[in-house]
Design an enzyme around this catalytic site. Structure first.
Site, PDB file in Angstrom:
ATOM      1  N   ASP A  18       0.813  -1.219   0.000  1.00  0.00           N
ATOM      2  CA  ASP A  18       0.000   0.000   0.000  1.00  0.00           C
ATOM      3  C   ASP A  18       0.853   1.278   0.000  1.00  0.00           C
ATOM      4  OD1 ASP A  18      -2.263  -1.731   0.301  1.00  0.00           O
ATOM      5  OD2 ASP A  18      -1.754  -1.881   2.417  1.00  0.00           O
ATOM      6  N   GLN A 238       1.890  -6.296  -3.470  1.00  0.00           N
ATOM      7  CA  GLN A 238       2.317  -6.371  -2.066  1.00  0.00           C
ATOM      8  C   GLN A 238       3.675  -5.656  -1.937  1.00  0.00           C
ATOM      9  OE1 GLN A 238       1.263  -9.716  -3.491  1.00  0.00           O
ATOM     10  NE2 GLN A 238      -0.651  -8.677  -3.154  1.00  0.00           N
TER      11      GLN A 238
HETATM   12  P1  IMP Z   1      -2.687 -12.857   1.571  1.00  0.00           P
HETATM   13  O1  IMP Z   1      -1.731 -12.334   0.575  1.00  0.00           O
HETATM   14  O2  IMP Z   1      -4.116 -12.523   1.300  1.00  0.00           O
HETATM   15  O3  IMP Z   1      -2.479 -14.315   1.847  1.00  0.00           O
HETATM   16  O4  IMP Z   1      -2.370 -12.133   2.982  1.00  0.00           O
HETATM   17  C1  IMP Z   1      -1.148 -12.342   3.669  1.00  0.00           C
HETATM   18  C2  IMP Z   1      -0.680 -11.051   4.339  1.00  0.00           C
HETATM   19  O5  IMP Z   1      -0.307 -10.113   3.355  1.00  0.00           O
HETATM   20  C3  IMP Z   1      -1.739 -10.375   5.202  1.00  0.00           C
HETATM   21  O6  IMP Z   1      -1.122  -9.767   6.323  1.00  0.00           O
HETATM   22  C4  IMP Z   1      -2.304  -9.302   4.291  1.00  0.00           C
HETATM   23  O7  IMP Z   1      -2.848  -8.214   4.992  1.00  0.00           O
HETATM   24  C5  IMP Z   1      -1.053  -8.908   3.522  1.00  0.00           C
HETATM   25  N1  IMP Z   1      -1.351  -8.368   2.193  1.00  0.00           N
HETATM   26  C6  IMP Z   1      -1.675  -9.077   1.084  1.00  0.00           C
HETATM   27  N2  IMP Z   1      -1.864  -8.238   0.036  1.00  0.00           N
HETATM   28  C7  IMP Z   1      -1.636  -7.004   0.497  1.00  0.00           C
HETATM   29  C8  IMP Z   1      -1.631  -5.722  -0.132  1.00  0.00           C
HETATM   30  O8  IMP Z   1      -1.867  -5.560  -1.336  1.00  0.00           O
HETATM   31  N3  IMP Z   1      -1.333  -4.668   0.702  1.00  0.00           N
HETATM   32  C9  IMP Z   1      -1.029  -4.824   2.013  1.00  0.00           C
HETATM   33  N4  IMP Z   1      -0.996  -5.995   2.614  1.00  0.00           N
HETATM   34  C10 IMP Z   1      -1.291  -7.085   1.875  1.00  0.00           C
END
Ligand code: IMP
Length: 441
Positions: A18, A238
């Protein structure tokens, strides 16, 4: 030996996501030196908000260059594709006057997020929650989709075109249902069959649409473009601190977010990579589980940052925790990513007369030299306090007009990173496309 003509530049986040990468990507693309933008990892867990005049679009799978009509859009083999999201985004863009189908190319080696992956994601979070180790995932099925890839049972995008796709899909779905039943029996996870059937219907409809898109050997196409002398921008999703190998495991995402993964996630040799643009905010935010050493102690101030910076997830709507700039983590992220140019976003948001910067982590009395394996073992952080600039720099577009406090903050950052050979490329001062100024020449 590869015949080199074009090059690939990379944009990655250097914090916990972000950082506002979409805006920087948009600006880089508008310079006219790239013919395409390519996603190489992640899935619909990403959410980028792109603005063009009166148009605002929130994308999850479609790369950020979608609002620039002459840019090709590539979705690489390293991406796990949420088909429902992809088809919805294509439709939304069409309604906004941007028909992207003719310039969108999807790797036949990219992987499908199935309709049961988000349920498995929820089920595993349910299990972890019982153990007190919740990650706070986005529930977009990312972890389960990448697990299937590693276990070699995933559905490839190219599979949708093959006659045995239905069979492959039902074998995998049966396997997933067994898993869900295990979560139900062992951990009391509730299976909502109505929701599952609804998801299945939507998914199957979207897969029909997916078949009509340009599914190809994207690695071949990208290498062709490079040989033609065209340049490509690789768009990270990410950020480095969420990398599955180098982040705070298990509070990470399911993919390698580092630029090293551009080669594997697109199918190109490393000698095409040129600049690595690292993106940060002037402060830090984080969503999800795990320790956040730089978090602001003052909750009222954190709330002000959340509101002023609109720090709510584009994918989940969750409020993001806010912290000070963490130079210790940033040095780690720069070293791992090889970032040589930095964008600093949201430098207009300061809100206080004094700000803090984290320059080190402590474990007990020991000041750490290396980034720790477990962030929750960090007991204290070493901070420095420097003058803030309140609201002085909103919308500033010229280096000469920057307040002296922000100017000295930028020099301070540059100085702290001086041994890492990075340049501060530009500094963002507001949400609009032209709200930024160039810093290093
Ligand atoms: P996942 O990628 O949905 O499995 O989430 C794993 C971790 O990465 C969690 O803590 C999410 O909040 C974080 N996360 C995943 N995508 C984003 C993003 O685009 N921005 C910020 N955090 C992310």
């Amino acid at each position: 030996m590869t015949q080199k003509k074009g090059f690939i530049d990379v944009v990655v986040g250097l914090q916990w996501g972000d950082e506002g990468k979409g805006k920087n990507i948009d600006e880089l693309l508008s310079r006219g030196s790239y013919s395409a933008v390519a996603r190489f990892q992640g899935g619909a867990n990403a959410g980028h908000t792109i603005k063009l005049r009166d148009v605002t679009f929130i994308g999850h799978i479609i790369p950020s260059g979608c609002l620039q009509k002459n840019i090709e859009l590539f979705v690489g083999n390293g991406v796990v594709i949420d088909t429902v999201s992809l088809i919805k985004e294509i439709k939304q863009l069409k309604d906004l006057g941007f028909d992207v189908k003719a310039r969108l190319y999807i790797s036949n080696r990219a992987k499908l997020v199935s309709y049961l992956h988000p349920f498995l994601d929820q089920a595993d979070e349910h299990r972890r929650n019982k153990l007190g180790t919740k990650i706070g995932t986005t529930f977009r099925g990312i972890g389960p989709a990448y697990s299937d890839v590693r276990a070699r049972r995933a559905l490839l995008i190219g599979d949708v075109l093959s006659p045995d796709f239905k069979e492959k899909e039902s074998t995998l779905s049966e396997f997933h249902m067994n898993f869900l039943n295990m979560y139900k029996e062992k951990y009391g996870f509730e299976i909502d069959l109505e929701k599952i059937n609804e998801a299945k219907e939507k998914w199957r409809e979207a897969v029909k649409e997916l078949k009509k898109l340009q599914i190809c050997d994207l690695s071949f196409l990208i290498q062709k473009r490079l040989r033609e002398g065209k340049n490509i921008l690789a768009e990270g999703a990410q950020a480095v601190m969420l990398d599955i190998d180098f982040g705070d495991y298990p509070n990470v995402t399911g993919s390698n977010t580092l630029p090293a993964n551009v080669c594997l996630g697109l199918g190109v040799p490393h000698n095409y990579l040129r600049d690595i643009y690292g993106v940060i905010k002037a402060y830090t935010t984080k969503v999800g589980g795990g320790n956040f050493p730089a978090r602001m102690e003052d909750q009222a101030l954190e709330k002000l940052f959340q509101e002023a910076g609109n720090e709510f997830g584009a994918t989940t709507g969750r409020p993001r925790m806010c912290g000070w700039l963490d130079l210790f983590a940033l040095r780690y992220a720069i070293s791992l990513s090889g970032a040589n140019k930095i964008f600093i976003n949201k430098a207009d948001i300061c809100l206080s007369n004094k700000i803090k910067v984290v320059i080190g982590y402590k474990q007990g009395k020991k000041i750490l030299e290396e980034f720790p394996l477990y962030l929750n073992k960090v007991t204290e952080v070493v901070k420095e306090e420097i003058p803030g600039w309140g609201k002085a720099n909103y919308g500033v577009k010229n280096k000469q007009k920057v307040s002296k406090e922000l100017s000295s903050y930028l020099k301070y950052i540059k100085n702290k990173l001086s041994d890492l050979s990075v340049k501060i490329a530009s500094v963002g001062t507001g949400p609009d496309r032209n709200h930024f100024f160039n810093w290093d020449d």
